[in-house]
Design a protein around this motif. Structure first.
Motif, mmCIF file in Angstrom:
data_model
loop_
_atom_site.group_PDB
_atom_site.id
_atom_site.type_symbol
_atom_site.label_atom_id
_atom_site.label_comp_id
_atom_site.label_asym_id
_atom_site.label_seq_id
_atom_site.Cartn_x
_atom_site.Cartn_y
_atom_site.Cartn_z
ATOM 1 N N ILE A 22 33.871 80.661 39.768
ATOM 2 C CA ILE A 22 33.467 81.456 41.138
ATOM 3 C C ILE A 22 34.719 82.434 41.295
ATOM 4 O O ILE A 22 34.728 83.675 41.421
ATOM 5 N N GLU A 23 35.988 81.871 40.699
ATOM 6 C CA GLU A 23 37.352 82.623 41.256
ATOM 7 C C GLU A 23 37.209 84.057 40.220
ATOM 8 O O GLU A 23 37.563 85.068 40.550
ATOM 9 N N ILE A 24 36.803 83.487 39.013
ATOM 10 C CA ILE A 24 36.837 84.665 37.981
ATOM 11 C C ILE A 24 35.730 85.722 38.319
ATOM 12 O O ILE A 24 36.120 87.094 38.285
ATOM 13 N N LYS A 163 44.169 87.266 43.409
ATOM 14 C CA LYS A 163 43.135 86.774 42.519
ATOM 15 C C LYS A 163 43.841 86.355 41.054
ATOM 16 O O LYS A 163 43.559 84.915 40.644
ATOM 17 N N ILE A 164 44.425 87.171 40.642
ATOM 18 C CA ILE A 164 44.842 86.736 39.098
ATOM 19 C C ILE A 164 46.104 85.713 39.258
ATOM 20 O O ILE A 164 45.832 84.521 38.486
ATOM 21 N N GLU A 165 46.943 85.969 40.171
ATOM 22 C CA GLU A 165 47.978 84.883 40.192
ATOM 23 C C GLU A 165 47.483 83.607 40.479
ATOM 24 O O GLU A 165 48.005 82.564 40.257
ATOM 25 N N LEU A 166 46.473 83.444 41.351
ATOM 26 C CA LEU A 166 46.046 82.011 41.638
ATOM 27 C C LEU A 166 45.063 81.642 40.426
ATOM 28 O O LEU A 166 45.391 80.181 40.151
ATOM 29 N N LEU A 167 44.643 82.481 39.736
ATOM 30 C CA LEU A 167 43.721 81.876 38.478
ATOM 31 C C LEU A 167 44.823 81.361 37.543
ATOM 32 O O LEU A 167 44.701 80.296 36.818
ATOM 33 N N LEU A 168 46.141 81.996 37.187
ATOM 34 C CA LEU A 168 47.235 81.645 36.437
ATOM 35 C C LEU A 168 47.794 80.459 37.003
ATOM 36 O O LEU A 168 48.272 79.715 36.138
ATOM 37 N N LYS A 169 47.957 80.247 38.135
ATOM 38 C CA LYS A 169 48.527 79.298 38.796
ATOM 39 C C LYS A 169 47.750 77.912 38.749
ATOM 40 O O LYS A 169 48.359 76.791 38.352
ATOM 41 N N GLY A 182 46.063 87.417 32.590
ATOM 42 C CA GLY A 182 45.845 88.487 33.656
ATOM 43 C C GLY A 182 45.096 89.869 33.117
ATOM 44 O O GLY A 182 44.746 90.471 33.945
ATOM 45 N N ASP A 183 45.602 89.961 32.069
ATOM 46 C CA ASP A 183 45.053 91.390 31.504
ATOM 47 C C ASP A 183 43.564 91.453 31.261
ATOM 48 O O ASP A 183 42.889 92.568 31.738
ATOM 49 N N THR A 184 42.801 90.354 30.816
ATOM 50 C CA THR A 184 41.366 90.209 30.654
ATOM 51 C C THR A 184 40.946 90.593 32.299
ATOM 52 O O THR A 184 39.960 91.230 32.224
ATOM 53 N N PHE A 185 41.444 89.926 33.395
ATOM 54 C CA PHE A 185 40.896 89.783 34.723
ATOM 55 C C PHE A 185 41.084 91.275 35.124
ATOM 56 O O PHE A 185 40.161 91.955 35.829
ATOM 57 N N GLU A 186 42.246 91.764 34.757
ATOM 58 C CA GLU A 186 42.536 93.200 35.474
ATOM 59 C C GLU A 186 41.646 94.232 34.821
ATOM 60 O O GLU A 186 41.185 95.371 35.393
ATOM 61 N N ALA A 187 41.352 93.960 33.542
ATOM 62 C CA ALA A 187 40.537 94.987 32.637
ATOM 63 C C ALA A 187 39.333 95.044 33.384
ATOM 64 O O ALA A 187 38.664 96.218 33.623
ATOM 65 N N MET A 188 38.665 93.976 33.589
ATOM 66 C CA MET A 188 37.400 93.982 34.257
ATOM 67 C C MET A 188 37.381 94.667 35.613
ATOM 68 O O MET A 188 36.346 95.432 36.003
ATOM 69 N N HIS A 189 38.135 94.604 36.464
ATOM 70 C CA HIS A 189 38.387 94.994 37.737
ATOM 71 C C HIS A 189 38.421 96.905 37.412
ATOM 72 O O HIS A 189 37.900 97.358 38.325
ATOM 73 N N ARG A 202 39.647 99.900 41.473
ATOM 74 C CA ARG A 202 39.533 98.233 41.077
ATOM 75 C C ARG A 202 38.024 97.896 41.865
ATOM 76 O O ARG A 202 37.866 98.485 42.886
ATOM 77 N N ALA A 203 37.542 96.939 41.253
ATOM 78 C CA ALA A 203 36.420 96.367 41.742
ATOM 79 C C ALA A 203 35.851 95.139 41.034
ATOM 80 O O ALA A 203 36.187 94.851 40.011
ATOM 81 N N GLU A 204 34.893 94.384 41.933
ATOM 82 C CA GLU A 204 34.190 93.321 41.116
ATOM 83 C C GLU A 204 32.863 93.826 41.250
ATOM 84 O O GLU A 204 32.278 94.749 42.164
ATOM 85 N N ALA A 205 31.873 93.396 40.228
ATOM 86 C CA ALA A 205 30.453 94.019 40.252
ATOM 87 C C ALA A 205 29.617 92.947 40.171
ATOM 88 O O ALA A 205 29.918 91.756 39.466
#
Ligand SMILES: [Zn+2]
Length: 221
Positions: A22-24, A163-169, A182-189, A202-205
């Motif tokens: 869900i987070e990702i 979002k990325i901070e919390l995922l990695l935390k 973090g690079d993976t998640f930001e690349a998608m954004h 930046r966006a989620e789709a």
């Protein structure tokens, strides 16, 4: 480009097969919505989180949802990677959720996701919620199953970073996976941000298969 407002949405159901899905897939969107309205009701349902992943899932969900007035975090114990063989009991859980919650939006997995657990939940979301807006989120993976999403939610740099901070935390058990960065998640954004001309880049789709457009009084005909 026509833009539909999300501001009136109050009841949201989030469905994820595994502890971090869900987070990702929609974590940035949930942070954005939670920051805009104090009266949201969000059910956050994770179907499988064995061992330490249950604690990770619970702690992460509660921080993503901090500030949400009414939240329900449920962590299931279905057997990871074997969801197709657990179909009846997973279906029962969907029915129990539907009996107790009527969401305006359902976030679930992409129907054509190559992970079998993800596909089961996507199919059962459509099978269970017959008159609801369903948005299917995406998870980047080795299988190379990204599709061509048709709904975009622009996000601020701050929400993406958070979002990325919390995922990695929270998801330390995933830190050895080569794609969990973090690079993976930001690349998608950034990719999805470009595709919707997001002001922030930046966006989620999401994938939307069915959308009912209403006009005033049309439901009385
Ligand atoms: Zn997953």
């Amino acid at each position: 480009m026509w833009q539909a407002p999300l501001d009136s949405v109050r009841r949201i159901l989030c469905i994820g097969a595994h502890s971090d899905d869900i987070e990702i897939g929609t974590g940035g969107t949930l942070l954005k919505l939670a920051g805009q309205a104090s009266d949201l009701e969000i059910w956050w349902v994770v179907f499988s989180a064995p061992g330490p992943r249950a604690e990770e899932a619970s702690r992460s969900a509660n921080e993503f949802l901090s500030g949400v007035a009414h939240k329900q975090v449920r962590i299931g114990s279905f057997r990871e990677s074997y969801f197709p063989s657990e179909w009846p009991s997973i279906k029962d859980w969907f029915e129990e959720i539907k009996a107790n919650f009527d969401p305006e939006v359902v976030f679930t997995h992409y129907r054509d996701d190559r992970h079998q657990d993800h596909r089961v939940l996507s199919d059962l979301a459509w099978n269970t919620f017959r008159n609801h807006l369903i948005l299917e989120y995406e998870i980047l993976k080795y299988d190379g199953d990204l599709g061509r999403p048709n709904v975009f939610i622009p996000l601020s740099a701050e929400h993406c970073t958070r979002k990325i901070e919390l995922l990695l935390k929270y998801f330390q058990t995933q830190s050895t996976k080569h794609w969990f960065t973090g690079d993976t998640f930001e690349a998608m954004h950034r990719i999805r941000g470009i595709e919707c001309a997001s002001p922030t880049g930046r966006a989620e789709a999401f994938h939307c298969r069915k959308l009912v457009l209403a006009t005033k009084g049309s439901e009385r005909q």
